[in-house]
Design an enzyme around this catalytic site. Structure first.
Site, PDB file in Angstrom:
ATOM      1  N   PHE A  23     -23.016 -55.973   4.352  1.00  0.00           N
ATOM      2  CA  PHE A  23     -22.059 -55.244   3.533  1.00  0.00           C
ATOM      3  C   PHE A  23     -21.102 -56.268   2.926  1.00  0.00           C
ATOM      4  O   PHE A  23     -21.095 -57.431   3.317  1.00  0.00           O
ATOM      5  CB  PHE A  23     -21.271 -54.224   4.365  1.00  0.00           C
ATOM      6  CG  PHE A  23     -22.140 -53.242   5.087  1.00  0.00           C
ATOM      7  CD1 PHE A  23     -22.990 -52.408   4.390  1.00  0.00           C
ATOM      8  CD2 PHE A  23     -22.109 -53.150   6.466  1.00  0.00           C
ATOM      9  CE1 PHE A  23     -23.796 -51.503   5.044  1.00  0.00           C
ATOM     10  CE2 PHE A  23     -22.909 -52.245   7.136  1.00  0.00           C
ATOM     11  CZ  PHE A  23     -23.754 -51.418   6.426  1.00  0.00           C
TER      12      PHE A  23
ATOM     13  N   GLU B 188      -8.077 -53.282  -0.028  1.00  0.00           N
ATOM     14  CA  GLU B 188      -9.335 -53.825   0.492  1.00  0.00           C
ATOM     15  C   GLU B 188     -10.356 -52.692   0.562  1.00  0.00           C
ATOM     16  O   GLU B 188     -10.051 -51.605   1.086  1.00  0.00           O
ATOM     17  CB  GLU B 188      -9.145 -54.447   1.872  1.00  0.00           C
ATOM     18  CG  GLU B 188      -8.448 -55.801   1.851  1.00  0.00           C
ATOM     19  CD  GLU B 188      -6.955 -55.698   1.602  1.00  0.00           C
ATOM     20  OE1 GLU B 188      -6.349 -54.731   2.095  1.00  0.00           O
ATOM     21  OE2 GLU B 188      -6.393 -56.580   0.932  1.00  0.00           O
TER      22      GLU B 188
ATOM     23  N   PRO C 214     -13.223 -42.331   1.390  1.00  0.00           N
ATOM     24  CA  PRO C 214     -13.000 -42.833   0.035  1.00  0.00           C
ATOM     25  C   PRO C 214     -11.788 -43.734  -0.110  1.00  0.00           C
ATOM     26  O   PRO C 214     -11.669 -44.450  -1.105  1.00  0.00           O
ATOM     27  CB  PRO C 214     -12.837 -41.548  -0.791  1.00  0.00           C
ATOM     28  CG  PRO C 214     -12.401 -40.514   0.191  1.00  0.00           C
ATOM     29  CD  PRO C 214     -13.090 -40.870   1.469  1.00  0.00           C
ATOM     30  N   GLY C 215     -10.904 -43.739   0.875  1.00  0.00           N
ATOM     31  CA  GLY C 215      -9.767 -44.634   0.815  1.00  0.00           C
ATOM     32  C   GLY C 215     -10.119 -46.070   1.141  1.00  0.00           C
ATOM     33  O   GLY C 215      -9.327 -46.979   0.869  1.00  0.00           O
TER      34      GLY C 215
ATOM     35  N   GLU D 215     -35.258 -54.545  12.495  1.00  0.00           N
ATOM     36  CA  GLU D 215     -33.856 -54.150  12.335  1.00  0.00           C
ATOM     37  C   GLU D 215     -33.168 -53.968  13.683  1.00  0.00           C
ATOM     38  O   GLU D 215     -32.072 -53.413  13.750  1.00  0.00           O
ATOM     39  CB  GLU D 215     -33.763 -52.868  11.502  1.00  0.00           C
ATOM     40  CG  GLU D 215     -34.285 -53.044  10.081  1.00  0.00           C
ATOM     41  CD  GLU D 215     -34.149 -51.796   9.233  1.00  0.00           C
ATOM     42  OE1 GLU D 215     -33.543 -50.803   9.697  1.00  0.00           O
ATOM     43  OE2 GLU D 215     -34.652 -51.805   8.083  1.00  0.00           O
TER      44      GLU D 215
END
Length: 207
Positions: free
Chosen positions: A24, A47, A129-130, A157
Site C-alpha cells: 500500500f 495523510e 473515507p477520512g 500470499e
C-alpha cells in the site's frame, strides 16, 4: 438543496507527497476546500492511505440457511485483547482488469474452496473515507455449502485460512456477542437478516 452541497470542483489539491510506497502507499496531501459559509479554508495537510479497491462476499446457502465464513490472522488486529484471528466474510483486492464480480468468484474459491452461483451486490462504500482511498464492493454470494470446509489460501500470499460453515442463527448470535467485529460482516449480516426469507423462498421455488 442537493446533498452533498459541494463536489470535486470545490477542492484545490495543492501538493501530493508520497511518504511511503509498498504493498500500500501513504501520501501527504495538501489541500484547501470550499467552506459551508461560501469562503475557502486555509491550506491543510492530510495523510491518506492509498489502497486498491476491495471486494467482500458473504456466502449464503439458502437451502441450508447457512453461511460460510473464514478465519485468519489480521495484522491490524495484533493488539486485540481477545484475538488477532478474525472471523470474516471472504474478501480480496481488485487486480488490474478484474471486475468486482470476478474478484468475488476468484476469492471465494481461493479462500473457501466454494463455487458461487448468483451474486447480489449489497453495497459499495468507503470503510474509512477520512484516511483511506479504498472502496469496498460487498456481495452476497449464493452457494451450496455442503462439503465446504478445511484450510485454504495461497501459499504465495502466506494465507492460512480456516473455513467455517454455520447456521445463520449461530452466526447472528456471534455477531450480537461482538465476535464478528468487522464492517463487512456487520453490513452483510444486517442486509441478510432483512433479505433471508425471500432468498430462501426463491431457492425453494427453484428446487
Amino acid at each position: 438543496m442537493p446533498l452533498p452541497r459541494y463536489g470535486s470542483g470545490d477542492v484545490q489539491r495543492l501538493e501530493t507527497q508520497e511518504i511511503y510506497s509498498g504493498f500500500f502507499s501513504l501520501e501527504k496531501r495538501r489541500l484547501r476546500h470550499r467552506r459551508f459559509d461560501g469562503g475557502w479554508s486555509e491550506a491543510m495537510d492530510r495523510e491518506v492511505h492509498v489502497r486498491r479497491d476491495a471486494v467482500g462476499v458473504l456466502i449464503y446457502d439458502p437451502a441450508c440457511d447457512a453461511v460460510v465464513l473464514v478465519e485468519q490472522i489480521r495484522a491490524g488486529a495484533l493488539d486485540d485483547p481477545h484475538s488477532p484471528w478474525k472471523l470474516e466474510p471472504v474478501a480480496g483486492l481488485v487486480e488490474a482488469g478484474e471486475s468486482p464480480a470476478d474478484v468475488a468468484r476468484r476469492e471465494s474459491m481461493e479462500e473457501a474452496g466454494c463455487e458461487l452461483g448468483e451474486l447480489i451486490e449489497i453495497h459499495r462504500y468507503y470503510p474509512s473515507p477520512g484516511a483511506s482511498t479504498e472502496q469496498v464492493t460487498l456481495f452476497c454470494g449464493l452457494a451450496d455449502s455442503r462439503g465446504v470446509g478445511g484450510v485454504h489460501g495461497l501459499e504465495t500470499e502466506h494465507e492460512d485460512i480456516q473455513v467455517h460453515v454455520m447456521s445463520f442463527s449461530q452466526a447472528w448470535g456471534r455477531m450480537m456477542a461482538g465476535q464478528l467485529d468487522n464492517a463487512m460482516a456487520l453490513i452483510g449480516f444486517h442486509w441478510l437478516a432483512r433479505e433471508r426469507a425471500s432468498l430462501r423462498a426463491s431457492a425453494e421455488t427453484r428446487s
